[in-house]
Design an enzyme around this catalytic site. Structure first.
Site, short mmCIF file in Angstrom:
data_model
loop_
_atom_site.label_atom_id
_atom_site.label_comp_id
_atom_site.label_asym_id
_atom_site.label_seq_id
_atom_site.Cartn_x
_atom_site.Cartn_y
_atom_site.Cartn_z
CB ALA A 176 2.39 3.05 4.67
CE LYS A 189 -3.57 -11.69 2.25
NZ LYS A 189 -4.27 -12.26 3.41
NE ARG A 225 -15.32 8.16 6.73
CZ ARG A 225 -14.21 7.88 6.06
NH1 ARG A 225 -13.33 7.05 6.59
NH2 ARG A 225 -13.97 8.43 4.89
CG ASN A 263 -7.90 -1.75 2.46
OD1 ASN A 263 -8.49 -2.48 1.68
ND2 ASN A 263 -7.95 -1.92 3.77
CB SER A 264 -3.17 2.40 -0.64
OG SER A 264 -2.69 2.43 0.68
NE ARG A 270 -9.37 6.12 8.24
CZ ARG A 270 -9.93 6.52 7.09
NH1 ARG A 270 -9.76 7.77 6.67
NH2 ARG A 270 -10.66 5.69 6.38
N GLY A 324 -11.96 8.86 -1.75
CA GLY A 324 -12.19 10.25 -1.36
C GLY A 324 -11.02 11.17 -1.60
N GLY A 326 0.82 -1.21 0.00
CA GLY A 326 0.00 0.00 0.00
C GLY A 326 0.86 1.26 0.00
CB ALA A 334 4.69 -12.15 5.59
CG HIS A 383 -13.72 2.47 5.65
ND1 HIS A 383 -13.57 2.13 4.32
CD2 HIS A 383 -13.24 3.73 5.76
CE1 HIS A 383 -13.03 3.13 3.66
NE2 HIS A 383 -12.80 4.12 4.51
#
Length: 518
Positions: free
Chosen positions: A17, A36, A277, A43-44, A369, A49, A15, A157, A334
């Site tokens: 990061a 994997k 949210r 998800n990135s 978040r 949004g 992702g 992993a 999410h």
């Protein structure tokens, strides 16, 4: 670098990061990225949004700080939040200088979107609602020019290589089924969250809590696992979820309605449809339990298809006629606010093991978040970790780690669907002690009596993934039982909210769970 190391740094995950830290480190170090599945399966890549930052002249990082704290129900780590919002604009401007293109108006000014719980427009987006995909593609293109990076797909992993509280790499399972060590001076966990544990989720199917389970087995400190955010608006067709409908749609004016046209969020919260949210998700959940069907009314948004091409295509493929102006929605898992406990440099409680992205808990998100802070967190803390590691020098030789040669205890496992049903019903949007205790006992029938009894050499990839789901599900459930209050993404109907107390007290952040025994 010692001869027995396969790389200076091994990174688990692909992702935003993982890619940002890999690109920075590869300028001076040899880096291996393993994932994997395929490199885009994260998800990135699905993030619609955008990425939030106080980048406008009319905005200030203090405003972003306040919005983040409020959304997080004051459970946030203030130092981490300040780092996130203060440096966020800097790192995004650097990405723009390097060639990342965000959407602009006809005059070349950044188009800034509005999302829930933000006090002003500060969401940068690319390709309308394809921001994550654009960022991932941008970083992958930059990595192609780095000779020191090797990205390996379809490698699972399974466990970290740990001795005397120090990580020397990771044990992996290849596509051919062989289990082998991958030695590294530094190991970075960026494996994502746990959305795949739930029946309804916006997450990529590969995101099943593997990082949490691996960190637990390694003995790393875990924190705040009970705080799971449910996005209010997932496309809901014929009893199933088809994808995410970005909060940016409500930011452009869309509102939630019942089948008879009643505004769902009127009178519920001052920000109505743009409330945090957790609040919106609970209202939709309550309505659904009462037999209502909830829709997102988009009739007031002009040029919807142009502004939201990804959502438009998703609806078309699902047979939804957007000319009717309504999208059927339901909440789904999410984002996990908790995770592997790290400091501001990404260091875990285990030497030379680091964590960034959703699998890590920096404390920036608190109990809930703020919209579009996830990509920002990945970018900011990946850069912070890169700065730290680029200053370090390693001279230590890795020890000889003897392979384990013993039989696996008899392992009985549920199906993924059974795990997802239990999590959604008992550890979902609204919880109670009785249901959580039932889920905890259910998970414990499948857990091995000893953490060290988990031997991936004797298991298939699917069995490893399911066991990780069992372990992660048990950890989240146990954490939820421990927190006897309602706050943010953790709502217990048997412990009402005490909002008046949130600004007055700081509940000690729930540092779990390495001491727990079955």
């Amino acid at each position: 670098m010692a001869d027995r190391y396969n790389a200076d740094v091994v990174i688990i995950g692909s992702g935003i990061a993982a890619l940002v830290v890999a690109e920075r480190l590869s300028r001076k170090k040899n880096v291996i990225i393993i994932t994997k599945s395929k490199k885009e399966d994260n998800n990135s890549n699905r993030a619609q949004g955008g990425v939030a930052a106080a980048i406008s002249k009319s905005d200030h990082w203090l405003n972003h700080f306040e919005d983040t704290m409020i959304a997080g129900n004051y459970h946030n780590d203030e130092d981490a939040v300040q780092l996130l919002v203060e440096k966020g604009a800097h790192y995004l401007n650097k990405m723009i200088e390097d060639g990342m293109e965000f959407d602009k108006d006809a005059n070349g000014n950044l188009l800034l979107g509005q999302e829930g719980a933000h006090g002003r427009r500060r969401i940068l987006h690319a390709g309308g609602d394809a921001t994550g995909q654009a960022l991932v593609r941008f970083m992958l293109n930059r990595l192609q020019n780095q000779a020191n990076v090797k990205l390996i797909e379809d490698v699972l992993a399974v466990d970290f290589l740990i001795q005397n509280n120090c990580c020397y790499g990771v044990k992996v399972k290849t596509k051919a089924g062989a289990v082998q060590p991958l030695y590294a001076a530094d190991t970075i966990l960026a494996a994502g969250g746990c959305g795949g544990l739930f029946e309804f989720t916006s997450n990529d199917p590969t995101v099943t809590g593997d990082g949490i389970a691996m960190a637990y087995r390694a003995g790393a400190n875990l924190v705040d696992l009970e705080f799971v955010q449910f996005h209010p608006t997932l496309l809901y067709v014929n009893g199933g979820v088809k994808g995410l409908v970005s909060e940016a749609v409500r930011g452009e004016g869309a509102v939630l309605i019942t089948q008879d046209g009643r505004r769902l969020m009127q009178g519920i919260h001052p920000q109505e449809d743009l409330a945090p949210r957790d609040i919106v998700a609970r209202e939709i959940h309550r309505a659904v339990l009462n037999g209502e069907q909830i829709f997102l009314d988009i009739s007031m948004i002009k040029n919807f298809a142009k502004r939201f091409p990804t959502i438009t295509e998703m609806c078309r493929q699902s047979g939804i006629d957007l000319n009717a102006g309504k999208i059927p929605v339901v909440p789904g898992a999410h984002f996990q606010m908790g995770g592997v406990q790290v400091n501001l440099k990404g260091q875990t409680s285990i030497d030379h093991l680091y964590a960034i992205g959703e699998v890590a808990c920096t404390g920036v998100h608190g109990a809930n978040r703020l919209a579009s802070n996830s990509l920002l967190e990945g970018i900011v803390f990946a850069n912070e970790l890169a700065d730290y590691l680029l200053q370090q020098k390693h001279e230590t030789e890795i020890p000889i780690l003897e392979p384990v040669d013993r039989k696996l205890d008899i392992l009985s496992l549920p199906t993924k669907e059974e795990i997802q049903a239990v999590m959604m019903k008992y550890v979902g949007i609204i919880r109670n002690g009785k249901g959580l205790q039932h889920a905890k006992s259910w998970f414990e029938q499948y857990l091995l009596p000893d953490i060290g009894a988990f031997l991936p050499e004797h298991l298939t990839n699917e069995q490893i993934e399911i066991y990780n789901m069992v372990q992660a599900g048990w950890l989240i459930t146990t954490s939820a039982l421990e927190r006897e209050e309602s706050r943010g993404g953790h709502f217990r109907i048997d412990f009402p909210e005490e909002k008046a107390e949130w600004t007055k007290k700081k509940i000690i952040r729930n540092c779990l769970v390495t001491a727990y025994k079955i």
